[in-house]
Motif scaffolding. Structure first.
Motif: not given
Lengths: 920, 569
Positions: A738-754
């Protein structure tokens, strides 16, 4: 670019990168040559002293150490000849002669034993030499030099990797030995217990005490390991928990911790990150929800070991109901502005996001804040105003490319120890380190310039430096024209700030100010770091504005080795701020008053949102006293200890009709609670955190929580449900989505990637990009892309010393204790090294009072008084004192001044007037 | 003000461990600098540079002034030089001429007598002197053993403070101690004026005036066959070429750490004709366009230090050199600093640990710059070679051996001393030149090049002693320190002496040398040697040690096993 080298290795033609050693090429080719003094890890120089890695080079009279030797074109190297193997075995046999018996090994898993076994050197034909005795003087580490092979890895660890400069190799020949300072017991030396030496030692001569017995026997044996992130400062070191089952309790325990290869730490750690984890197993942990007993007075009046004096245990069901009902009642009776919440920079991004969402959508106001208010609110305000972004423009590791490094109002060797290692390394490499701080500090020894200016005189000093840059035309005209606005105005403003006029105000000579100005401006690459010495003032925003102007006028941002970097204090103060734990902004700093942005969140969250900014930390305390706020939900914060004028803050907490505190210990704040909800400690939960470098990193669960303790996200969700929000997150990964929807700063950063990569920097332009370390090369994040110059006037600190209160009191932290000490004081090692509070005082003042170091004094201000032992430390100048705020017995914040910076709303922790009186 | 929370009498309970009762330190971590010690050190260093490379010089100042290095002074020095305490301590404890006294330890007595126990002195009865002194020495005297002092021609030798004496007896030493006769005795030597009168500094002037190019000079040196006389024998002209190939700034260092036991030729030249040495040195500096010159002089030559300090000042006054161009640096009692890269480390103010090669010091030397390192005697011959021509030097030699050599001859001969003769002289010739064997002694064997060069039997007394000649016998000529042994000398004792020396003088950096020497000393103390193990150990030390010390240290063991096997089996 240098060319690759082609040579023959064991009959095969191979290529080496320039600088690559024979050992490294051989490893790449699948041959691991024995090695002891060579550590195949970043930051460790090959030293070639153990001679266990000897190889034969055709045409050379003697063998070569493959770790330190680089091949040349056409060289013929043989690693497996009889001659090379014989020499290597003989080296091992010589060393084995003086080792303890294998059964008595300090580290049964040591590299040394592994190689001895692999080379089949079990016994030695040589007579044994006399061996040194054990040194167990340090609470964290056992020193057993009878296993030492003089490989000096610990010396390199201490001097070259961490640059703590405690370990040396003294004497010579077979008398040569590892020493701490002047061959002092480790526990009495200047050792800061970073433990890098322990991590580097290949023999077990240096071991974490937790994994050796009282005879020094032990080993690095773990049942399993989990990679995660250190929960302490904003550096965000990656760590590996080594977990072992405690045979007595049957519970898994963190046996020891090692640094992992994170981008911010490259395996390095400090004393907290290495030895400060046993707090999770402290018997004072809260394991059951608690409900306040009736008619128990609220105050700092509970033994944290015995909370049942004021509370009774409850089920989660009951406790959550009581907690939520109290909040709901206040909302219904007194309106939505009567509630407020403090989130925490110690929790994860997901928890911070949920908490602010709860306050905004459940309480119905923006009365949500956290301790960023107390550390870098002014820095963020200035950065937002001038360059449109509150985060750093470059990571601290950028110093590897810097020519000039300015560290102002920060004491990184204590507060950001691993970041400090990079600064010290840069200074060793030859970069100029310019330290500006009213207090002397460990970086001073590495600095080319130490500007110990008068407390609170930042603006006068920085304006004078800028005056020189303008006057001598050292600014970058082209950069100013294409990237900034407002220079003309600033130039006019600076006319009145000549170094000659400012030297009396700031206490730094005009010539020194001029030298420093020239160095900073004319260097190819200059970078600025600052800490709370800059931000925690009533003119904190002005201080930060000056630093930003300095970088803008010289064009020292946006390139490698340049930038602006406020060193963030807590592990997730960056992430918690990004996630919206700030009263004026939604996640990603979107202003609550902006209709368009608010509409976006109203859409996302499916509810109407308050368009008015909420109250900040200190304002909330004042609003409680003013009867405007009646109920609070505090997650992981400890305002009873961390807020200025703590008695005033404690009074507010006591006055609340309903206080819900969620924490892992009975903190001083929890003592005021109506309901206490036991949460999980960092190693007991999953979640992401964002460090000072803008690196979003994955923290992983390593242990099960004790008793009925629950993850913070779960507790927050349960409260949310009980006040009418239909939340149904399955865990942190759902929240992150959900945060990814709210925060463009997290573009291209996914939970799986982390999960996969552990760490990604934002902004991140592509799913396979590591993220942008250095930002604003072309344009700033302001609407027009230009950086803004904002002139700053010299304003005195709010409370000046006078005849009644003649001292200047500064507060802050010490290396071993973090924030209010809730975790660190419950960690054995950290507690042993720094068990009780002290006030740092100059020896001249101590002798004036006719007392001895260690004696107790009473320190008082217009707000309160504490009794505290004196530590002689000439890092503080005569007339100044420094008190760390982690100690409840002598709580520094009972003394501090709650006056706020008008823009950042940060209190002036770094300056107030105090009186010191000896106690009979 | 709301005092709700404080009006209760409840005293806050600290979190965590409250049973321990431990209190925080009343000071920051580690040893604090004492103001009085800081004042002492500031006074000594007044007006002096605090550059890192001067650490050893500054340690000398403190040691000279106070007779030892107290922990308080060391901590103050670290503070003043912005160094870590460990950095200062590890350097101070590396060098034998520094007496580090930690808190709670006793300072050494006022006077230190050091008795040389290297081979020639031991053969001359150093152990008896030592024992007598230890028995009779008053409280204000401390007796220590020491390695070679370059007085092998007057063995046994000893020092009292900075007074180095040959032909010592216990009585002589005790009297000197009582008289506080501790100052160096300045020798008579050729003055600047006398040297100039005899044509000195003419060559240097010509070179500086551009009459010859460095390439011309390199060619001439190569033709003459001048080689490094410190022991490595590397062609000097070639060295210049290598150094000149590197980008400036470049440095020059003079290796005046003559420490190979049995060697005393440099001492002779420095004490008699310092200006011929200085001119040669400046020729070398000219040849590589050196930014500065550093002379590293062993601390055992304090009289020479006086001479050089005085004469360098003369050169500055006469305008031959710019003030500050030549730095005279003091060793501090470490044989290993005769190894050129260890010497450079020491000049940089660090422990004398040899560096790995490559890179060679000609490429990456002092302060990581290309550096020309020459031994004292090597440059000593340069003015003469360039003044008289390569052919003159060649003519000093003999068939197959170019030039002359200065053999330091000691041991069982009647008149030990430096024999200046044609290169390629034999041991038998040198014994002859030194007045023959001592009465009652029969020539049994010899060390052709100090302890490092191994031991050869009398039957090989007719070998030409020159570079590259002895390697096939497991030996080398090195610094041309020839120690003559007789039938009165037992080879186990001789080799023990030599190995003890290496054990004492090993820097300790690499395993084969540090541990190998220590184990070897123990193994060869046995009456019957474990030759298999000793052979294996010797091979590993030679194959795997970083520098020449460890590589050559087993040479005496191998020699004994090869040529004097009976004495150890």
């Amino acid at each position: 670019m240098l060319d690759k080298i082609t040579f023959t290795l064991d009959g095969k033609e191979v290529t080496a990168e320039p600088g690559e050693s024979i050992w490294q090429v051989a490893k790449r080719q699948g041959t691991t040559i024995p090695h002891l003094c060579w550590k195949d890890a970043p930051g460790y120089r090959a030293d070639g002293n153990c001679r266990a890695c000897m190889v034969e080079v055709e045409g050379e009279r003697v063998l070569a150490a493959s770790c330190v030797r680089t091949p040349t074109n056409g060289m013929k190297v043989k690693t497996q000849t009889e001659r090379a193997q014989t020499a290597r075995r003989m080296v091992m046999e010589l060393l084995v002669a003086d080792q303890p018996k294998v059964a008595d090994a300090h580290d049964s898993q040591s590299d040394f034993l592994k190689w001895a076994k692999a080379m089949n050197v079990k016994v030695s034909r040589f007579p044994k030499a006399k061996r040194p005795k054990a040194d167990i003087s340090h609470s964290a580490m056992a020193v057993n030099l009878d296993a030492c092979i003089n490989c000096n890895l610990c010396v390199r660890a201490c001097r070259e990797v961490q640059v703590n400069d405690v370990i040396g190799m003294a004497a010579r020949g077979h008398d040569s030995k590892i020493v701490f300072d002047f061959d002092d017991p480790m526990g009495q030396s200047s050792c800061v217990a970073c433990g890098e030496c322990v991590q580097a030692c290949p023999t077990g001569a240096l071991m974490p005490k937790t994994i050796v017995d009282d005879k020094g026997r032990g080993g690095r044996v773990a049942d399993r390991e989990v990679q995660s992130i250190c929960p302490y400062c904003g550096v965000g070191c990656q760590i590996v928990y080594k977990i072992k089952k405690n045979k007595k309790t049957g519970r898994d325990e963190i046996a020891w911790v090692e640094g992992a290869g994170g981008r911010a730490n490259e395996n390095r750690l400090c004393v907290k990150g290495r030895f400060g984890f046993d707090y999770v197993a402290n018997p004072e942990r809260l394991t059951k929800p608690l409900i306040r007993l009736p008619n128990k007075e609220k105050g700092i009046n509970i033994d944290p070991m015995k909370p049942l004096s004021h509370f009774r245990e409850a089920t989660w069901e009951e406790a959550l109901d009581v907690a939520a009902k109290g909040l709901k009642n206040i909302r219904e009776t007194h309106g939505r502005k009567a509630l407020a919440g403090f989130g925490s920079a110690k929790c994860s991004n997901e928890e911070a996001y949920l908490f602010q969402k709860l306050v905004r959508t459940g309480f119905g106001s923006n009365n949500v804040d956290h301790c960023t208010r107390l550390c870098h609110a002014s820095s963020v305000a200035a950065l937002m105003e001038c360059i449109g972004s509150g985060a750093v423009t470059a990571p601290f590791t950028a110093v590897k490319d810097s020519d000039v490094i300015v560290v102002i109002g920060a004491n990184p060797t204590e507060n950001h120890p691993v970041a400090a290692t990079y600064f010290k390394q840069a200074a060793k490499r030859g970069a100029e380190l310019i330290v500006m701080d009213p207090r002397g500090q460990a970086l001073k020894r590495h600095a080319s310039h130490m500007l110990q200016f008068k407390s609170g005189a930042d603006v006068s000093m920085l304006n004078a430096i800028m005056h020189v840059i303008v006057e001598e035309k050292l600014y970058d005209e082209q950069y100013i024209q294409s990237h900034t606005e407002g220079f003309k105005n600033l130039r006019e403003h600076l006319k009145g700030y000549s170094p000659e006029a400012m030297e009396v105000i700031c206490g730094i000579s005009a010539s020194e100010l001029r030298t420093v100005a020239r160095k900073y401006a004319t260097a190819g690459r200059s970078i600025i770091f600052w800490g709370m010495g800059v931000s925690q003032h009533t003119h904190g925003t002005d201080n930060a504005r000056c630093l930003i102007s300095l970088a803008l006028m010289t064009g020292h941002t946006g390139r490698p080795g340049t930038g602006l970097h406020p060193l963030r204090g807590q592990n997730n103060v960056q992430g918690a701020s990004d996630a919206g734990l700030i009263p004026m902004v939604f996640p990603d700093y979107m202003k609550v008053g902006n209709d368009k942005l608010r509409a976006h969140f109203e859409d996302l969250w499916g509810t109407k949102l308050d368009p008015n900014p909420g109250l900040t930390v200190v304002e909330i305390v004042n609003a409680i006293h003013a009867d405007e706020i009646k109920g609070m939900y505090i997650l992981g914060e400890n305002p009873a200890m961390s807020d200025p004028d703590a008695n005033h803050a404690r009074g507010a907490l006591a006055k609340l009709d309903h206080l819900v505190v969620q924490d892992i210990f009975m903190t001083e704040t929890a003592m005021f609670a109506d309901v206490v909800l036991p949460a999980t400690a960092w190693p007991e939960k999953d979640g992401t955190v964002s460090n000072t470098n803008r690196q979003v990193q994955m923290g992983r669960r390593a242990l099960t929580a004790p008793g009925d303790a629950k993850p913070d996200w779960w507790i927050t969700q349960e409260i949310a449900r009980r006040i009418g929000l239909g939340w149904n997150y399955g865990g942190p990964s759902d929240v992150f989505a959900e945060m990814k929807k709210a925060m463009p700063s997290l573009d291209n950063i996914s939970w799986d990637r982390l999960q996969r990569e552990h760490s990604v920097t934002y902004p991140c332009p592509a799913p396979d990009h590591p993220g942008e370390d250095i930002v604003f090369a072309d344009r700033f994040a302001t609407p027009d892309g230009l950086g803004k110059f904002v002139p700053a006037n010299v304003l005195p600190p709010n409370e000046q010393p006078d005849s009644k209160f003649p001292f200047i009191l500064m507060t802050g932290r010490v290396l071993e204790h973090w924030h209010t000490g809730a975790m660190t004081r419950r960690s054995h090692v950290l507690d042993q090294v720094q068990p009780t509070p002290t006030v740092q005082m100059n020896t001249l003042d101590i002798s004036k009072f006719g007392i001895e170091p260690g004696d107790k004094v009473r320190v008082s201000t217009r707000r309160g008084a504490i009794e505290i032992a004196v530590r002689a430390d000439n890092a503080v100048r005569p007339g100044s004192i420094f008190i760390p705020f982690a100690f409840v017995e002598a709580s520094a914040n009972e003394l501090t001044n709650p006056q706020l910076d008008p823009i950042g709303k940060i209190p002036e922790f770094k300056y107030c007037a105090a009186r010191v009186e000896p106690l009979a | 003000m709301d005092t709700h929370a404080t009006k209760k009498k409840f005293k806050p309970v600290r979190p965590g461990d409250r049973k321990g009762g431990k209190k925080s330190r009343p000071f920051p971590k580690g040893r604090q600098v004492q103001p009085s010690a800081l004042k002492d050190v500031q006074k000594l260093l007044k007006g002096k540079s605090l550059a890192r490379d001067l650490l050893i010089e500054h340690l000398h100042l403190i040691q000279d002034k106070f007779g030892h290095l107290s922990a308080a002074h060391l901590a103050a020095l670290a503070e003043e030089m912005k160094l870590a305490q460990a950095e200062v301590y590890e350097v101070a404890t590396f060098y034998h001429h520094f007496d580090v006294v930690r808190e709670g330890e006793n300072a050494p007595p006022e006077i230190t007598i050091r008795v040389c126990d290297s081979l020639s002195c031991e053969m001359a009865g150093a152990d008896k002197v030592m024992k007598a002194l230890k028995d009779k020495a008053p409280k204000y005297v401390r007796v220590k053993h020491a390695p070679c002092m370059g007085l092998c021609d007057r063995a046994p030798a000893a020092s009292i403070g900075k007074n180095y004496m040959g032909d010592v007896t216990p009585a002589k030493l005790l009297k000197a101690a009582k008289d506080r006769d501790v100052k160096p005795v300045r020798p008579r030597y050729q003055s600047y004026d006398a040297y100039v009168k005899a044509g000195g500094y003419k060559v240097l002037k010509e070179l500086r005036a551009g009459k010859r190019t460095p390439d011309d000079v390199i060619a001439e040196l190569l033709e003459a066959g001048l080689r490094g006389l410190g022991g490595a024998g590397f062609p000097s002209g070639q060295k210049w070429k290598f150094v000149r190939a590197g980008q400036g700034p470049r440095y020059m260092c003079i290796n005046g750490d003559e420490g190979e036991p049995g060697t005393f030729k440099d001492r002779l030249y420095l004490m008699s004709k310092p200006h011929q040495f200085l001119e040669g040195m400046l020729i070398g500096a000219w040849g590589v366009d050196a930014t500065a010159v550093y002379i590293y002089l062993r601390d055992e030559y304090p009289a020479i230090r006086d001479v050089l300090l005085k004469e360098i000042a003369v050169l500055e006054k006469k305008g031959v050199i710019q003030p500050g161009y030549v730095h005279l640096r003091r060793g501090a009692g470490a044989y290993i600093c005769g190894e050129e890269s260890a010497m450079i480390e020491s000049i940089e103010g660090k422990r004398g640990l040899p560096r790995h090669r490559p890179p060679y010091v000609a490429q990456v030397g002092l302060f990581d710059r290309p550096t020309l390192v020459h031994n004292v005697e090597t440059v000593y011959w340069m003015p003469e070679i360039l003044g008289k021509g390569a052919q003159w030097f060649i003519a000093q030699g003999r068939e197959g051996h170019k030039g002359n050599r200065s053999y330091s001859v000691s041991g069982r001969v009647k008149k030990p001393g430096v024999v200046l003769t044609a290169a390629g002289a034999t041991a038998l010739e040198l014994i002859e030149a030194c007045g023959g064997m001592l009465d009652g002694h029969t020539f049994k064997g010899y060390l052709p090049g100090g302890p490092s060069g191994g031991i050869l039997p009398a039957s090989m007394g007719d070998l030409p002693l020159d570079f590259g000649q002895l390697e096939k016998y497991g030996s080398f000529v090195g610094s041309h320190a020839v120690v003559i042994l007789s039938d009165k000398d037992h080879m186990r004792k001789v080799s023990s002496n030599l190995l003890r020396f290496f054990e004492d003088e090993s820097c300790g950096q690499c395993t084969p040398c540090r541990v190998g020497c220590e184990k070897a000393v123990k193994l060869i103390a046995e009456k019957k040697w474990n030759t298999k193990l000793l052979s294996e150990l010797s091979t590993a030390m030679t194959d795997a040690s970083i520098c020449g010390l460890g590589q050559a240290a087993p040479n005496p063991i191998r020699s004994v096993m090869k040529y004097f096997k009976k004495e150890v089996s």
